[in-house]
Design a protein around this motif. Structure first.
Motif, PDB file in Angstrom:
ATOM      1  N   TYR A   1      33.879  37.536  34.052  1.00 43.74           N
ATOM      2  CA  TYR A   1      35.173  36.843  34.050  1.00 43.74           C
ATOM      3  C   TYR A   1      34.987  35.348  34.307  1.00 43.74           C
ATOM      4  CZ  TYR A   1      40.243  36.558  35.191  1.00 43.74           C
ATOM      5  OH  TYR A   1      41.589  36.272  35.210  1.00 43.74           O
TER       6      TYR A   1
ATOM      7  N   ASP B   1      43.462  30.671  34.879  1.00 43.22           N
ATOM      8  CA  ASP B   1      43.062  31.768  35.767  1.00 43.22           C
ATOM      9  C   ASP B   1      42.329  31.222  36.992  1.00 43.22           C
ATOM     10  OD1 ASP B   1      43.798  32.891  33.308  1.00 43.22           O
ATOM     11  OD2 ASP B   1      42.568  34.650  33.653  1.00 43.22           O
TER      12      ASP B   1
ATOM     13  N   TRP C   1      36.608  36.060  41.598  1.00 40.61           N
ATOM     14  CA  TRP C   1      37.047  36.374  40.231  1.00 40.61           C
ATOM     15  C   TRP C   1      37.122  37.892  40.040  1.00 40.61           C
ATOM     16  CZ3 TRP C   1      38.075  33.040  35.982  1.00 40.61           C
ATOM     17  CH2 TRP C   1      37.900  31.667  36.227  1.00 40.61           C
TER      18      TRP C   1
END
Length: 754
Positions: free
Chosen positions: A23, A31, A56
């Protein structure tokens, strides 16, 4: 221990503990801002400047709607505070084969180095990188890391996220991770990012599962001393001789006789069914064992090529004899003494993982299993075993069971299995109670190990796609692990006679068999000092997907008249028109070379045998091909060994193949241009004379060949240049005859005869 935190939560925590590495590399700014805000106080308290992979990962798990205990464990696995977090931390360190964690600076790594390009058993290597793609997509390796790879991470992540959202099924999560994280690096270990994230996640989950089961009673009672001690000693880089784990190996024997001992009627269907059975019965037995041990799919480290390896807690060692006895009872009832599955296990210490020395464990259990090969069915030997059995009037010549109306329902069930594999699109394996009942067909054997195998044309999230190109996580769990491509004509699955009729020249079918050279040495020595469990798993996965998926795709695309009877692990078995098989063999060799980045340490030997006539027993051709494969592996020349093909009676090194084919093609060309076929007899004769001269240490009389070829040039002026070139190729300046002329002559003869 919190009673709400069960084994399943531990398993998912370990399986997803480093998903944040995937990620984080997307570098999605929005994000990142959200994660920064959500975890700012936590990572700053740990002296970090921004969210790390654990933040994350925790954010991802939170959005996957996993419970807070899993989210917390993923977040805290580098700085654990409770017993479950500590288990995951220990497993994380042992999977990497290192006693301390990896600094987050290594999370900037981009592409995965193909571990196959690094295998070194004596020849120079050059590392190459894998492209950032799904595991099932074949792509050539690249010389350097991709630039601006973040977009590729983002693209892959978005597809992964869409598929895994709201997923709760552990097996499906395992396969989704396998598809999306097998070609991306975990981190830098020993200065090279050659361990896939999937291998690290999966082996961490396997190790964590074993630690939990080994100390389950203490953990349930709130006693964390054993876990605390393990973690402390790992951090202090102490040698830990505690035997916490054991490695179980399963091996199937008798498969060559079993697979080939079939009726020629519907042989391809039967071969297909039997090869599927041999591959899947091992997988099903492995699943049966992990289910009984309360473990996970990750604990099956490898299953293919006629054997499996399972990572177990040390205390499981006490039940191996029970599993062997149960397996023996099933197989004796199903196959008498024809087919057997042997188990061997060996306990090993934590230090074998901590010091990245896992290949020694593989060696140890392999040697233990070898000793068991002379003790087949020992667990069920008793007085009843040796009592004479009543001879039946009507018995099957293949399985020795009683038959009715000249039909064997047991043997026919393998034909039925092969037929279903060609007619249906999906397999669903329903879990049922495992018990030994009547065994009248192949499906009853599966049921003995707790699997009711159903075939269907409508996919579901619990089914496996038979045709790998139909595998879609929306409609299937994954694809079947065995090769499934078979040549079909307008009447369905082709017969061997149909296959023979597709040949150029004489109408015969043939068999191609092959496997990777020096596989044991590759795993023992080829990985150098870093033989961590995750690195060994990465190497296994690389070979598994090439032979389990890509090889089949190459054949289906380029040689549709050939059938892949078996391909998995490191070996393969094909049936096809004889005239196509040499080119098929060369394609496989070249594709493996490409897949391993041209690494000369990765080689494959093969053999081809042709049936004397269309209806010749496939059993005898199959056995002959196996014997010829041994000869290819014994072939030595100019300081080189193996890396060869046994073709038309002679072993030929792959480095010699193109010149060999060129000679064959020239012989074919002059024959097509009406040069007398007596040239074939001359070549056979001259080859014989050359061998005899060499044996007697006499001078080979090359002038006879020169004279004969000169006469042909005079008689066949149109082919003069071709004949002259042919002579130059088969007779060098020192008047030494081309050593494989006999093989090239047979090849040309077969190709030009009707």
């Amino acid at each position: 221990m919190n009673s709400n935190f069960n084994f399943e939560d531990l398993y998912l925590s370990a399986l997803l503990h480093d998903i944040g590495k995937f990620y984080q590399r997307t570098e999605l700014e929005e994000d990142k801002k959200i994660i920064y805000k959500a975890y700012e106080s936590i990572f700053k308290a740990e002296n970090a400047y921004g969210p790390r992979h654990q933040e994350w990962g925790a954010y991802f798990c939170e959005n996957l709607n996993l419970n807070s205990k899993i989210v917390q464990t993923v977040r805290n696995h580098h700085n654990p505070s409770n017993i479950i977090e500590k288990i995951v931390r220990i497993a994380d360190m042992l999977s990497a084969g290192e006693r301390e964690g990896i600094d987050d600076k290594d999370e900037n790594v981009k592409n995965l180095i193909s571990v196959l390009t690094l295998v070194n058993i004596g020849k120079p290597t050059k590392s190459k990188y894998k492209q950032l793609k799904k595991a099932s997509d074949y792509h050539e390796l690249i010389d350097d890391e991709q630039k601006s790879v973040e977009k590729e991470y983002e693209k892959l992540w978005k597809e992964f996220k869409e598929i895994i959202k709201d997923e709760k099924d552990h097996e499906r999560i395992y396969y989704i991770l396998k598809e999306f994280t097998q070609n991306i690096p975990s981190a830098y270990y020993y200065s090279r990012p050659d361990i896939s994230l999937f291998s690290h996640l999966s082996t961490t989950a396997a190790i964590a599962s074993c630690i939990y089961r080994q100390y389950e009673d203490e953990i349930i009672n709130g006693d964390s001393r054993a876990i605390d001690s393990l973690l402390t000693r790992l951090r202090n880089k102490q040698i830990i001789n505690d035997e916490v784990f054991c490695l179980l190996k399963g091996d199937i024997s008798g498969i060559q006789d079993f697979i080939f001992n079939i009726d020629m009627e519907g042989a391809l269907k039967s071969l297909r069914g039997r090869s599927f059975y041999v591959a899947y019965i091992l997988d099903i037995i492995a699943r049966y064992i992990i289910k009984n041990e309360g473990l996970s799919l990750s604990n099956i480290l490898y299953s293919g090529g006629g054997h499996f390896y399972i990572l177990l807690p040390a205390k499981s060692m006490d039940r191996i004899k029970q599993y062997q006895k149960y397996i023996d009872e099933v197989f004796y009832k199903a196959h008498n003494l024809e087919v057997s599955v042997l188990l061997a296990a060996e306990k090993f210490s934590v230090s074998k993982l901590a010091t990245a020395n896992f290949s020694e464990v593989f060696d140890g259990v392999g040697k233990r299993l070898y000793k068991e090969k002379n003790r087949k069915f020992n667990s069920i030997l008793n007085d009843e075993f040796f009592k004479p059995t009543k001879l039946l009037d009507d018995i099957c010549p293949y399985c020795r069971r009683g038959i009715k109306n000249d039909e064997c329902s047991f043997c026919n069930s393998f034909n039925e299995l092969g037929d279903k594999l060609s007619k249906y699109s999906y397999i669903r394996m329903e879990n049922i109670e495992a018990k030994i009942g009547n065994i009248n067909n192949v499906f009853d054997i599966f049921k003995c190990f707790g699997i009711d195998m159903q075939f269907e044309n409508q996919g579901s999230k619990k089914s496996y796609a038979i045709n790998k190109d139909r595998a879609d996580f929306k409609n299937s769990m994954f694809y079947i692990k065995t090769a499934n491509y078979v040549y079909k004509n307008k009447n369905g699955v082709a017969t061997l006679e149909n296959v023979a009729d597709e040949s150029e020249g004489v109408k015969k079918w043939g068999i191609l068999r092959g496997d990777v050279d020096n596989l044991g040495k590759i795993f023992h020595d080829g990985l150098g000092e870093n033989k961590s469990i995750s690195r060994v798993a990465t190497l296994s996965s690389e070979l598994e997907i090439f032979f389990g998926k890509f090889l089949e795709e190459f054949i289906e695309k380029e040689y549709k008249k050939c059938s892949v009877v078996y391909s998995g692990g490191d070996d393969f078995f094909l049936v096809g028109p004889w005239s196509e098989l040499p080119d098929v063999a060369y394609l496989i060799k070249e594709k493996l070379k490409e897949y391993s980045g041209g690494n000369e340490n990765i080689a494959v030997s093969m053999a081809i045998e042709i049936t004397p006539d269309k209806k010749f027993p496939i059993y005898r051709v199959g056995i002959a091909t196996g014997e010829s494969l041994d000869k290819a592996k014994e072939y030595e020349r100019n300081g080189k060994a193996k890396d060869a093909i046994f073709l038309f009676g002679e072993a030929i090194g792959w480095e010699e193949f193109n010149s060999h084919k060129e000679i064959k093609d020239l012989i074919v060309k002059v024959l097509v241009n009406k040069v007398t076929r007596n040239i074939l007899n001359i070549f056979h004769s001259i080859s014989y004379q050359s061998r005899k001269a060499e044996e007697k240490e006499e001078i080979f009389k090359a002038w006879r060949l020169v004279y004969y070829m000169a006469r042909l040039e005079e008689r066949y002026g149109k082919s003069k240049d071709d004949l002259k070139r042919l002579l130059n190729l088969i007779l060098n300046k020192q008047n030494r005859l081309y050593k494989n002329l006999e093989s090239a002559t047979i090849w040309a003869d077969l190709q030009t005869r009707s």
